[in-house]
Design an enzyme around this catalytic site. Structure first.
Site, PDB file in Angstrom:
ATOM      1  N   ASN A  94       0.806  -1.220   0.000  1.00 20.56           N
ATOM      2  CA  ASN A  94       0.000   0.000   0.000  1.00 20.56           C
ATOM      3  C   ASN A  94       0.838   1.269   0.000  1.00 20.56           C
ATOM      4  O   ASN A  94       1.949   1.293   0.528  1.00 20.56           O
ATOM      5  CB  ASN A  94      -0.884   0.041   1.250  1.00 20.56           C
ATOM      6  CG  ASN A  94      -2.186  -0.718   1.067  1.00 20.56           C
ATOM      7  OD1 ASN A  94      -2.768  -0.704  -0.012  1.00 20.56           O
ATOM      8  ND2 ASN A  94      -2.642  -1.376   2.119  1.00 20.56           N
ATOM      9  N   LYS A  99      -4.990   4.651  -6.567  1.00 22.87           N
ATOM     10  CA  LYS A  99      -5.341   3.779  -5.431  1.00 22.87           C
ATOM     11  C   LYS A  99      -5.417   4.579  -4.132  1.00 22.87           C
ATOM     12  O   LYS A  99      -6.271   4.313  -3.272  1.00 22.87           O
ATOM     13  CB  LYS A  99      -4.337   2.631  -5.319  1.00 22.87           C
ATOM     14  CG  LYS A  99      -4.716   1.660  -4.198  1.00 22.87           C
ATOM     15  CD  LYS A  99      -4.480   0.203  -4.486  1.00 22.87           C
ATOM     16  CE  LYS A  99      -5.193  -0.660  -3.439  1.00 22.87           C
ATOM     17  NZ  LYS A  99      -4.280  -1.425  -2.586  1.00 22.87           N
ATOM     18  N   ASN A 144      -7.720   4.538  -0.882  1.00 20.71           N
ATOM     19  CA  ASN A 144      -7.180   4.142   0.428  1.00 20.71           C
ATOM     20  C   ASN A 144      -7.248   5.267   1.461  1.00 20.71           C
ATOM     21  O   ASN A 144      -7.532   5.013   2.633  1.00 20.71           O
ATOM     22  CB  ASN A 144      -5.714   3.696   0.301  1.00 20.71           C
ATOM     23  CG  ASN A 144      -5.555   2.302  -0.260  1.00 20.71           C
ATOM     24  OD1 ASN A 144      -4.705   2.059  -1.110  1.00 20.71           O
ATOM     25  ND2 ASN A 144      -6.375   1.374   0.187  1.00 20.71           N
ATOM     26  N   SER A 152      -8.185  -2.974   5.485  1.00 22.55           N
ATOM     27  CA  SER A 152      -7.098  -3.549   6.283  1.00 22.55           C
ATOM     28  C   SER A 152      -6.749  -2.648   7.463  1.00 22.55           C
ATOM     29  O   SER A 152      -6.405  -3.127   8.540  1.00 22.55           O
ATOM     30  CB  SER A 152      -5.870  -3.768   5.399  1.00 22.55           C
ATOM     31  OG  SER A 152      -5.422  -2.529   4.873  1.00 22.55           O
TER      32      SER A 152
END
Lengths: 308, 308
Positions: A103, A185, A189, A255
């Site tokens: 990430n 992304k 996120n 997560s």
């Protein structure tokens, strides 16, 4: 030979798909190693459940016992990046390629500094996936991988790695602008991992209220402004696609939310700190991101990092 | 006769001090009424403990059973302001003065709309006080009351009410600019109540880390900017005094943190929403306050409001 370093939900799932397809995949687990050796890998997936029995799995807890790899796929939590030297180093031969699916920002740079930039590919997994227990994985939505060269352009090796995934039934493609992919992304996120962890709310809980939706949109807009400022503009349709796809996810816990619930360190620097730093350096105004970053850092930290 | 409407920690403490001094104080409690009737009021105070036995207390749970008052002191939670008409109305005679010591903005206006602006005084209690149980109060630091006329200036009646408190051993004074006083208190409430509730952290936990201190300071600066924009400038020394006094408080849990812990509704609109609205209307940039407001609104709400 393909090595998976940091086999949590992400590494277990993608490595499992590659192994199921018959590729020679070797998994480096940490706490789950013994359980997976005994019980194998079980994946509940929206694209079809599968299991890999122990006798067909190569599972390790020490990279020095693993064979050298043609491709190392890094799915380690970024909070354990200080262990990359020890975990990845023993797996490398002269022409090993390293693909990080971790990430946030900074992972390609970290790997390049350790092992040479010529080895490193970066990729983003757009996937909803949780670890239910040791070797037990729940894949609930999406699953595409976008990967590319840190220096830009589409290389033969990036295309070849994308084809490996495609052959295993995973939507994957080489993209010409990895940096834009990273910011794409992050536009997901940063709001969903950040607010999800801070408020302990799943994606659907965030989007069910006006104020939650507003927080998400404001953060997305800031990430888009930062992306434009660093020269990786995203376009409105990218943000709209994120919102549409999120509504398909149902009650998804990111997560980071799970990390917080389970008392593990959050990936604060990779997902929030480094993008904030990049935004500031490029002169973008990102006050919501800035506050979110400080709030996440202010959350109680676990006494010690369990690493992966 | 003095009526205390909404006798939580604040009403119990100040009303108790006035009653202890021999004034004719009548308390309107809600859930605590029976317990206080039976066991009286017990106050642990940094300025000297005291108790008032049941036979010396006038305690009610219905305002229609109370005598009419010369002074009504409103210490109700602002989340129960929709009950002000029913709770305060029965206590009023022609010349009753109403002093609201409630948090945030908008309370003088609400009372003025209900009962006439000529009746209303506003005040701020700078005090660290918690309710430990029914009729049991813990006063740990500070305690001054600043009060004044909503239209500004120091009136005889404001001075007279201040003297009532002073005679009971409470530091109190009439101030010429109530609006500035409100923003002065908001400069404390917004960071400490807001972050305390959001992160479930006491004042000392917020100030022990760099990022916590930074969040507090950023929010204080925004409140100061908003105050200046609405014409109530605070000055740096006001903010410095807040920081200094907070460090003297030790591990203080704000009322908002306790509300969250106990599943009660937070005073989101009075402390955050209305100041944000005023800041916006005055053209002040307050992105941290804006995000804090949306985050607090996004916290899980209790199933129903327990009112006071």
């Amino acid at each position: 030979m393909i090595a998976i370093v940091g086999a949590g939900a992400l590494g277990g799932y993608y490595g499992g798909r590659l192994a199921q397809r018959g590729l020679d995949v070797h998994f480096l687990f940490r706490s789950d190693c013994q359980a997976v050796r005994q019980h194998g890998l079980r994946v509940k997936s929206c694209d079809g459940d599968f299991a890999i029995e122990p006798d067909r799995l190569h599972v390790y807890d020490d990279p020095r016992q693993m064979p050298q790899a043609d491709l190392v796929i890094v799915t380690l939590k970024t909070t354990a990046n200080d262990r990359l030297r020890d975990l990845v180093g023993p797996l490398l031969k002269a022409d090993t390629v390293i693909l990080t699916l971790q990430n946030g920002l900074g992972n390609e740079e970290t790997l390049a500094a350790l092992f040479g930039s010529q080895r490193v590919l970066g990729g983003m997994a757009f996937v909803c996936i949780n670890r239910l227990g040791p070797g037990v994985i729940d894949h609930t939505a999406h699953g595409a991988i976008h990967l590319g060269e840190p220096t830009g352009g589409i290389s033969d090796r990036a295309s070849a790695v994308a084809r490996l995934f495609t052959a295993a039934g995973i939507k994957a493609r080489a993209i010409p602008d990895l940096r834009r992919g990273r910011w794409d992304k992050l536009a997901w996120n940063i709001p969903f991992n950040g607010l999800g962890a801070l408020l302990d709310q799943s994606t659907d809980q965030l989007l069910i209220t006006d104020q939650g939706t507003r927080l998400v949109m404001q953060l997305m807009d800031e990430v888009a402004a930062a992306a434009a400022a660093v020269g990786a503009p995203l376009g409105r349709e990218v943000l709209q696609r994120h919102m549409d796809r999120t509504r398909e996810m149902g009650a998804y816990r990111t997560s980071s939310q799970i990390d917080r619930q389970q008392g593990r360190p959050l990936e604060v620097e990779a997902i929030f700190g480094k993008p904030l730093e990049a935004a500031r350096a490029a002169g973008a105004q990102t006050p919501y991101l800035e506050m979110l970053y400080f709030l996440l850092k202010q959350l109680p930290s676990p006494a010690r990092s369990p690493g992966n």
